[in-house]
Design an enzyme around this catalytic site. Structure first.
Site, PDB file in Angstrom:
ATOM      1  N   HIS A  65       0.919  -1.170   0.261  1.00 55.30           N
ATOM      2  CA  HIS A  65      -0.115   0.321   0.022  1.00 55.30           C
ATOM      3  C   HIS A  65       0.738   1.774   0.161  1.00 55.30           C
ATOM      4  O   HIS A  65       0.733   1.963   1.178  1.00 55.30           O
ATOM      5  CB  HIS A  65      -0.516  -0.244   1.224  1.00 55.30           C
ATOM      6  N   TYR A 132     -11.359  -2.018  -3.272  1.00 63.15           N
ATOM      7  CA  TYR A 132     -12.078  -3.130  -3.268  1.00 63.15           C
ATOM      8  C   TYR A 132     -13.705  -3.217  -3.251  1.00 63.15           C
ATOM      9  O   TYR A 132     -13.704  -4.578  -3.211  1.00 63.15           O
ATOM     10  CB  TYR A 132     -12.200  -2.658  -1.358  1.00 63.15           C
ATOM     11  N   ASP A 287       1.781  -7.132   1.693  1.00 65.59           N
ATOM     12  CA  ASP A 287       0.550  -6.357   1.656  1.00 65.59           C
ATOM     13  C   ASP A 287       1.733  -5.289   2.850  1.00 65.59           C
ATOM     14  O   ASP A 287       0.632  -4.305   4.160  1.00 65.59           O
ATOM     15  CB  ASP A 287       0.247  -7.354   2.923  1.00 65.59           C
ATOM     16  N   SER A 291      -2.076  -1.997   7.564  1.00 63.62           N
ATOM     17  CA  SER A 291      -2.758  -1.848   9.592  1.00 63.62           C
ATOM     18  C   SER A 291      -2.667  -3.319   9.590  1.00 63.62           C
ATOM     19  O   SER A 291      -3.614  -4.141   9.355  1.00 63.62           O
ATOM     20  CB  SER A 291      -4.097  -0.809   9.768  1.00 63.62           C
TER      21      SER A 291
HETATM   22 ZN    ZN Z   1      -6.210  -6.873   1.543  1.00 60.66          ZN
END
Ligand code: ZN
Length: 389
Positions: A65, A132, A287, A291
């Site tokens: 990310h 998403y 990833d 978080s």
């Molecule tokens: Zn994911």
């Protein structure tokens, strides 16, 4: 001393296949020779004495990310963007950036700007369109147009499936995303791979299997990730691989997630190899910047931590040193396999003509002693200073 020409002497080269002890000559960002006893004459060059160390391709991380993620516990839990030096410290020289759960305050313009900033610092940064939620968010209004018109976009993702945070896409909706990604990829000479965030719901990979059996979308169009989040999903992943599909394991985790059923990536990889899933169908990704929930001693939710991109090399080390998995196969899951999945022929392999993204590793500990990205040696002390826990 010419720093554009680099001679790496006497390393044990894993390309990722074992090609033995070689000298490797790098010029202007490319690998130009791999031979024993290279001695350039008549030009200035910088030498790295690498005897007793492994030389391996720079890692290709399929999910980071890069522009920040999180936010799943409110605005205070947003995570910051990736820093190029943190990637170099972790041995990652190619990243695929994606939006995460937050596709409202995070957007593709920011994602692309971040990728371009990272590129200017020598990191090979790419990005994914889509989100998403389904119908997916895009930059220009369509997946196909984004893939054809925006050079940095390699595919689509993360699209959430079987997750309470997703928008519960139907099989035809998934097939349409896969089809547009395939067509856009063909037109642009890209993979158009769809990175699918897999959640905890029992349906697991079934909707993706249906999208590929009921519609004209090849199983290789999908790359389901977080497949090690529970045993049931990993078992389904083995079935998926037998049908020819690729799967991606997530290396960042926490003791609490493991207690709740998350399988550490190295342990999951050991299971997959035991089930004869070839390394060409399994990748690992960090990833990074996602978080991660943190709990206090009484198990109460304390807040969120930032997933470290350094978890990728750590799981390589654990897979080889603790699980005794073959080094070449483990390396393939973080180099040649993701490079092929995203159709990046210049990445993930040590061969003449490839981009000079290289790591030197200690022969025993497999700790990174040197990162070379885009043909430039990145300072080891600077790297140590910025490595995230
Ligand atoms: Zn994911």
């Amino acid at each position: 001393m010419n720093e554009d020409i680099l001679l790496i002497r006497g390393a044990h080269v894993m390309a990722p296949e074992d090609i033995g002890v070689r000298d490797v000559l790098v010029a202007c960002g490319r690998i130009v020779a791999i031979e024993p006893g290279i001695r350039p004459s008549g030009i200035g060059f910088t030498t790295i004495e690498a005897q007793g160390r492994y030389l391996v391709p720079g890692l290709v991380d399929s999910l980071v990310h890069i522009s920040g993620g999180g936010g799943e516990g409110g605005f205070a839990t947003r995570t910051p963007p990736l820093i190029a030096n943190a990637a170099f410290a972790a041995g990652v020289t190619t990243v695929i950036g994606a939006l995460g759960t937050d596709d409202v305050t995070r957007n593709h313009a920011d994602l692309l700007g971040t990728a371009r900033a990272l590129r200017s610092q020598g990191l090979s940064a790419y990005a994914l369109t889509g989100s998403y939620r389904v119908p997916v968010r895009t930059l220009t209004g369509s997946v196909r147009d984004d893939l054809v018109l925006i050079p940095e976009f390699l595919g689509v993702g993360e699209v959430a499936v079987a997750d309470h945070r997703g928008s519960q896409p139907t099989v035809p909706e998934l097939a349409r995303i896969g089809g547009d990604a395939l067509a856009g990829g063909l037109l642009a000479g890209k993979s158009g791979t769809v990175l699918v965030h897999m959640g905890d719901h029992a349906s697991g990979l079934s909707p993706l299997m249906a999208a590929s059996s009921e519609f004209a979308v090849p199983i290789r169009q999908w790359l389901p990730t977080h497949v090690n989040r529970q045993q049931r999903l990993l078992d389904q992943g083995i079935e998926w691989a037998r049908l020819g599909g690729r799967i991606d394991l997530t290396t960042s985790t926490t003791p609490e997630l493991i207690a709740a059923g998350d399988l550490p990536a190295a342990a999951a990889l050991a299971q997959l190899f035991r089930a004869d899933v070839p390394a060409s169908q399994v990748s690992m990704s960090s990833d990074g910047q996602a978080s991660l929930p943190v709990f206090d001693a009484n198990g109460r939710f304390k807040g969120l931590d930032v997933a470290p991109i350094s978890s990728l090399i750590r799981d390589v080390q654990v897979a080889v040193r603790e699980f005794r998995l073959p080094f070449t196969d483990v390396l393939a899951t973080v180099t040649s396999t993701p490079a092929e999945c995203w159709h990046l022929p210049q990445k993930g392999r040590i061969r003449v003509g490839a981009d000079a993204d290289l790591l030197l590793l200690d022969h025993d500990s497999l700790e990174i002693t040197h990162t070379i990205a885009a043909g430039v040696s990145r300072d080891v002390f600077e790297r140590r200073a910025v490595v995230q826990p």
